[in-house]
Design a protein around this motif. Structure first.
Motif, short mmCIF file in Angstrom:
data_model
loop_
_atom_site.label_atom_id
_atom_site.label_comp_id
_atom_site.label_asym_id
_atom_site.label_seq_id
_atom_site.Cartn_x
_atom_site.Cartn_y
_atom_site.Cartn_z
N UNK A 13 15.58 -5.79 -12.56
CA UNK A 13 14.37 -4.89 -13.06
C UNK A 13 13.20 -5.56 -12.39
N UNK A 14 12.27 -4.71 -12.46
CA UNK A 14 10.77 -4.91 -11.90
C UNK A 14 9.90 -4.57 -13.00
N UNK A 15 8.39 -5.04 -12.81
CA UNK A 15 7.59 -4.69 -13.70
C UNK A 15 6.51 -3.72 -12.89
N UNK A 16 5.75 -2.95 -13.64
CA UNK A 16 4.67 -2.03 -12.97
C UNK A 16 3.75 -2.65 -12.06
N UNK A 17 3.52 -3.95 -12.14
CA UNK A 17 2.50 -4.36 -11.23
C UNK A 17 3.25 -5.08 -10.04
N UNK A 18 4.56 -5.25 -10.05
CA UNK A 18 5.22 -5.65 -8.83
C UNK A 18 5.02 -4.84 -7.60
N UNK A 19 5.07 -5.49 -6.59
CA UNK A 19 5.14 -4.58 -5.24
C UNK A 19 6.11 -3.94 -4.75
N UNK A 20 6.13 -2.72 -3.97
CA UNK A 20 7.15 -2.13 -3.48
C UNK A 20 7.92 -3.05 -2.49
N UNK A 21 7.28 -4.00 -1.94
CA UNK A 21 8.11 -4.97 -1.16
C UNK A 21 9.19 -5.96 -2.05
N UNK A 22 8.65 -6.28 -3.22
CA UNK A 22 9.62 -6.96 -4.31
C UNK A 22 10.74 -5.96 -4.62
N UNK A 23 10.40 -4.72 -4.86
CA UNK A 23 11.59 -3.83 -5.45
C UNK A 23 12.38 -3.47 -4.17
N UNK A 24 11.87 -3.23 -3.07
CA UNK A 24 12.87 -3.16 -1.93
C UNK A 24 13.75 -4.17 -1.55
N UNK A 25 13.31 -5.34 -1.61
CA UNK A 25 13.84 -6.67 -1.46
C UNK A 25 15.13 -6.73 -2.50
N UNK A 53 11.00 5.07 -0.09
CA UNK A 53 11.03 5.97 0.99
C UNK A 53 9.98 7.03 1.04
N UNK A 54 9.84 7.62 -0.15
CA UNK A 54 8.78 8.78 0.10
C UNK A 54 7.34 8.08 -0.08
N UNK A 55 7.22 6.87 -0.23
CA UNK A 55 5.88 6.40 -0.40
C UNK A 55 5.37 6.18 1.10
N UNK A 56 6.51 6.19 2.19
CA UNK A 56 5.96 6.00 3.35
C UNK A 56 5.99 7.22 4.37
N UNK A 57 6.21 8.37 3.61
CA UNK A 57 6.33 9.62 4.20
C UNK A 57 4.94 9.86 5.04
N UNK A 58 4.01 9.55 4.50
CA UNK A 58 2.61 9.72 5.25
C UNK A 58 2.01 8.54 6.25
N UNK A 59 3.11 7.62 6.07
CA UNK A 59 2.71 6.46 7.14
C UNK A 59 2.48 7.07 8.69
N UNK A 60 1.73 6.70 9.38
CA UNK A 60 1.34 7.06 10.82
C UNK A 60 0.46 8.31 10.88
N UNK A 61 0.06 8.74 9.73
CA UNK A 61 -1.15 9.78 9.66
C UNK A 61 -2.41 8.98 9.73
N UNK A 62 -3.46 9.54 10.54
CA UNK A 62 -4.67 8.73 10.42
C UNK A 62 -5.27 8.87 9.22
N UNK A 63 -6.05 7.91 8.78
CA UNK A 63 -6.69 7.64 7.70
C UNK A 63 -7.66 8.35 7.50
N UNK A 64 -7.90 9.62 7.05
CA UNK A 64 -8.94 10.48 6.74
C UNK A 64 -10.11 10.29 7.57
N UNK A 72 -3.14 4.40 9.89
CA UNK A 72 -3.18 3.95 8.74
C UNK A 72 -1.78 3.20 8.76
N UNK A 73 -1.57 1.75 8.54
CA UNK A 73 -0.43 1.27 8.31
C UNK A 73 -0.40 0.69 6.99
N UNK A 74 0.55 1.36 6.11
CA UNK A 74 0.58 0.93 4.46
C UNK A 74 1.46 -0.42 4.52
N UNK A 75 0.74 -1.51 3.73
CA UNK A 75 1.54 -2.80 3.62
C UNK A 75 2.28 -2.66 2.13
#
Length: 217
Positions: A13-25, A53-64, A72-75
């Motif tokens: 399991x994860x908590x709501x404050x965990x990072x996506x990296x932790x969840x993915x790992x 995966x959906x969280x990174x769909x917009x990765x590569x678009x310019x940041x507003x 914009x590269x999402x971390x």
């Protein structure tokens, strides 16, 4: 059969404050696609491989219209589960019948159902658990024989057929059921047996007045 007999009790399991990296790992390490999100064992939501995966769909678009024009590269280490999880997911309890859980998964096109008891997470059942149960029932992996019998739903019919099989010295490994579309008062019972010749017992079942629609040695 009920969910509590099939569900996975070893939970990741994860908590709501965990990072996506932790969840993915966690997903990669344990070869899973779904993580319940909890707080003090209470279910808050679920995050899936497709959510990440959906969280990174917009990765590569310019940041507003950023002045720098940088991409914009999402971390994932700074992105929180809370922002991408599915809240109020469909759930079942340990006493839910497997057939009902399977229907929920199929109708809602989801891959897993958290299992709760008294509002606390106690397990998870996935589409792979269902598939494994089906494979086991059909005897696809294990060497086994099968006899499919149409009979009325009254327990005495099941007891009579089971008795015929047992008197032949054959071991029943498992029994599955499915609706019989030609007659709603009847069901198909799938008897999986230790590997054996079925001809003799099939003849006796039919002589007792039951319809055998398939048998496999």
């Amino acid at each position: 059969m009920i969910v509590g007999e099939v569900m996975s009790k070893k939970l990741h399991t994860v908590t709501k404050s965990d990072s996506l990296k932790k969840a993915q790992d966690l997903m990669v390490t344990h070869a899973i696609r779904h993580l319940p999100v909890i707080e003090d064992r209470e279910l808050l939501g679920i995050i899936t491989e497709s959510d990440i995966r959906g969280a990174f769909i917009d990765q590569g678009r310019t940041s507003g219209k950023a002045k720098s024009g940088n991409i914009e590269i999402r971390n994932p280490s700074k992105m929180k589960v809370n922002d991408y999880m599915t809240r109020n997911p469909l759930v079942v309890v340990p006493e839910t019948h497997i057939e009902d859980a399977a229907l929920m998964i199929y109708k809602n096109k989801i891959g897993a159902l958290p299992v709760i008891k008294r509002n606390k997470l106690v397990g998870i059942i996935t589409i792979m658990d269902m598939l494994g149960l089906f494979v086991d029932l059909m005897g696809i992996i294990h060497s086994s024989s099968r006899i499919d019998v149409v009979m009325g739903k009254h327990p005495k019919n099941f007891e009579k057929v089971s008795s015929i099989i047992n008197k032949e010295g054959l071991n029943i490994i498992s029994v599955g059921m499915a609706p019989y579309l030609k007659d709603t008062l009847k069901q198909i019972y799938f008897f999986r047996l230790d590997l054996c010749e079925t001809k003799k017992v099939v003849e006796k079942i039919e002589k007792a007045g039951f319809q055998v629609i398939s048998s496999m040695d």
